[in-house]
Design an enzyme around this catalytic site. Structure first.
Site, PDB file in Angstrom:
ATOM      1  CB  SER A 299      -0.928   0.006   1.221  1.00  0.00           C
ATOM      2  OG  SER A 299      -0.170   0.072   2.426  1.00  0.00           O
ATOM      3  CB  CYS A 301       5.265  -0.256  -2.690  1.00  0.00           C
ATOM      4  SG  CYS A 301       6.728  -0.547  -3.696  1.00  0.00           S
ATOM      5  NE  ARG A 397      13.266  -3.661   1.423  1.00  0.00           N
ATOM      6  CZ  ARG A 397      12.290  -3.908   0.568  1.00  0.00           C
ATOM      7  NH1 ARG A 397      12.004  -3.024  -0.371  1.00  0.00           N
ATOM      8  NH2 ARG A 397      11.600  -5.036   0.637  1.00  0.00           N
TER       9      ARG A 397
END
Length: 486
Positions: A299, A301, A397
């Site tokens: 939700s 991203c 990341r």
């Protein structure tokens, strides 16, 4: 016909949770009789197929403890220093030990101010007072209250009951109840302190019968690492973490894979790698115990919008699961889960478990800050690809660490709030209840049968509208169907 048109014509159709439903089957199975336990690695079996996401507004040690007590698994995020993450893992491991071995102690000549500092630092309420390795007293927060500046020996309880290492749970509980004490120092035959038993640990062990524990009786816990942070993985492994979760937005990066293979050789903990959405990635990740599926379904991203990349989640899970089955790897569906029914669908599509972010971010145990908006309580929630998370250290990341300036980050997530949802226990009760109901409709007695018996029907937009409550003004909000939409 040109090759680019051919690309479009050969493109597969991708489905997500709202695009499908499971067809009900003839069944003798009732929800109360189903077994929702699952295995996510060769050595880790969960009693519910749910993990909490490795996000800095979702999982720290409090969430990990709550998840393990309910039968799931918490993955402590990596947006913190190595020492802090190691300490968080140790806190989970200390949470329910029968005998806590690495006891935090204090000397009788120390100040109560230092005693309070130690208690706050380690999240405990009392300390054994030790001199020459022998227990000479116990001091608690109650003893210290409003008595700053004094010495420990002035306020400690001096008459201390100790027990041997061979003590059994029931015997320890009986001694503590009869003597109205909360702590039992454990000593060896020479009287040397070797551990501590606490009432809170004994009560927790009896209360949380569905908890998942290791061979030493300690709660299971996982922790996230960058694919390139081998040092962090080694330190977490030394701390006793049960599962290392390699946490990257794109695990099918060949440089990352090279580093992950090296990491895998240096740790004993089970090894989960994510995230992926292409079955071809599985061929290069066979050194892992499990793979985590999901590129952009969360939700918070924005990867699919910013980068134009991703695969709708049900299709991604199914494709990866088919390939993973060939290698004996486990599959975790990460992202896009909004309702308990989505968990049922994800497992029917091949997942062994699901990972939740949004649905757990609003719980009491989540580390996100509480805020009040128009009189209603919310908790902050952000993607690890959001600007705030990247600035705190999560840029790696998304392969934007090191060389990127803060002002030049390209976020792949957003920051916001979600409604406060109560405790983890309350939320999981509803989610697992929905899963059991779905299994009953399909006629699945366990997770394996849900995978085998689940048959999908593709639905239209009108079918989606029909599936939700319609033609009514809802006056009483159901705990598993929130009215507030974002």
């Amino acid at each position: 016909m040109g090759k680019f048109v051919e690309k479009l014509e050969k493109a597969i159709k991708g489905y997500t949770f709202d695009d499908v439903l499971l067809i009900p089957q003839a069944t003798e199975v009732e929800p109360k009789d189903v077994d929702v336990s699952t295995r996510i690695t060769p050595n880790v079996k969960l009693n519910i197929p749910i993990l909490s996401a490795a996000m800095d507004t979702v999982t720290e040690w409090e969430m990990a403890v709550a998840m393990a007590r309910e039968g799931g698994l918490g993955v402590i995020h990596r947006n913190m220093g190595i020492e802090e993450q190691v300490e968080q893992v140790k806190r989970v491991k200390r949470a329910e030990r029968l005998i806590v071995e690495d006891v935090i102690t204090i000397a009788p000549d120390e100040t109560v101010d230092f005693a309070l500092f130690l208690m706050e630092k380690h999240g405990i309420d009392g300390l054994p007072v030790v001199e020459d390795e022998k227990v000479v007293g116990i001091i608690t927060k109650k003893d210290i209250a409003a008595r700053e500046g004094k010495l420990v020996k002035e306020l400690m309880t001096k008459e201390v009951i100790t027990v041997p290492e061979s003590i059994e749970v029931e015997e320890a509980l009986k001694i503590m109840i009869e003597n109205r004490i909360d702590r039992l120092p454990v000593v060896d035959e020479r009287g040397k302190l070797v551990g501590l038993i606490t009432m809170s640990d004994l009560v927790a062990r009896k209360k949380y019968k569905n908890a998942v524990r290791d061979e030493n009786g300690e709660l299971l816990v996982a922790a996230a690492v960058s694919p390139f942070d081998i040092k962090r993985a080694i330190e977490l492994d030394k701390a006793g973490v049960d599962v290392i979760v390699v946490d990257t937005a794109h695990a099918h990066n060949l440089k990352a894979i090279k580093s992950m293979k090296e990491m895998r050789q240096k740790v004993d903990a089970d090894f989960i790698v994510g995230n992926i959405a292409n079955p071809k990635a599985v061929d290069d990740l066979t050194f892992a115990d499990a793979v985590k599926v999901g590129i952009g379904p969360g939700s918070i991203c924005t990867t699919r919008i910013v980068a134009g990349v991703g695969v709708p989640q049900i299709t991604a899970v199914a494709m990866v699961a088919d390939r993973a089955q060939e290698y004996g790897l486990y599959v975790i569906a990460d992202g896009g889960i909004r309702y308990s029914g989505d968990i049922v669908k994800a497992i029917a599509a091949g997942a062994d478990a699901v990972m939740l972010g949004n649905l757990l971010a609003g719980t009491k145990e989540a580390p996100g800050k509480e805020v009040i908006i128009n009189g209603r309580k919310y908790k902050q929630y952000r993607g690890m690809g959001s600007l705030g998370a990247m600035m705190k250290g999560g840029a790696e990341r998304y392969y934007q660490g090191g060389y990127m300036k803060t002002r030049k980050f390209v976020p792949e997530g957003v920051e916001g709030v979600v409604p406060y949802r109560g405790t983890v226990s309350e939320v999981l009760y509803q989610l697992v209840g929905g899963l059991k109901a779905g299994m009953g409709y399909v006629g699945a007695r366990n997770i394996r049968e849900l995978k085998e018996k689940g048959e999908f029907v593709i639905i239209t937009h009108a079918g989606i509208k029909e599936s939700h409550p319609h033609d009514i003004i809802i006056t009483n909000e159901a705990p598993n169907y929130p009215l507030e939409k974002f």
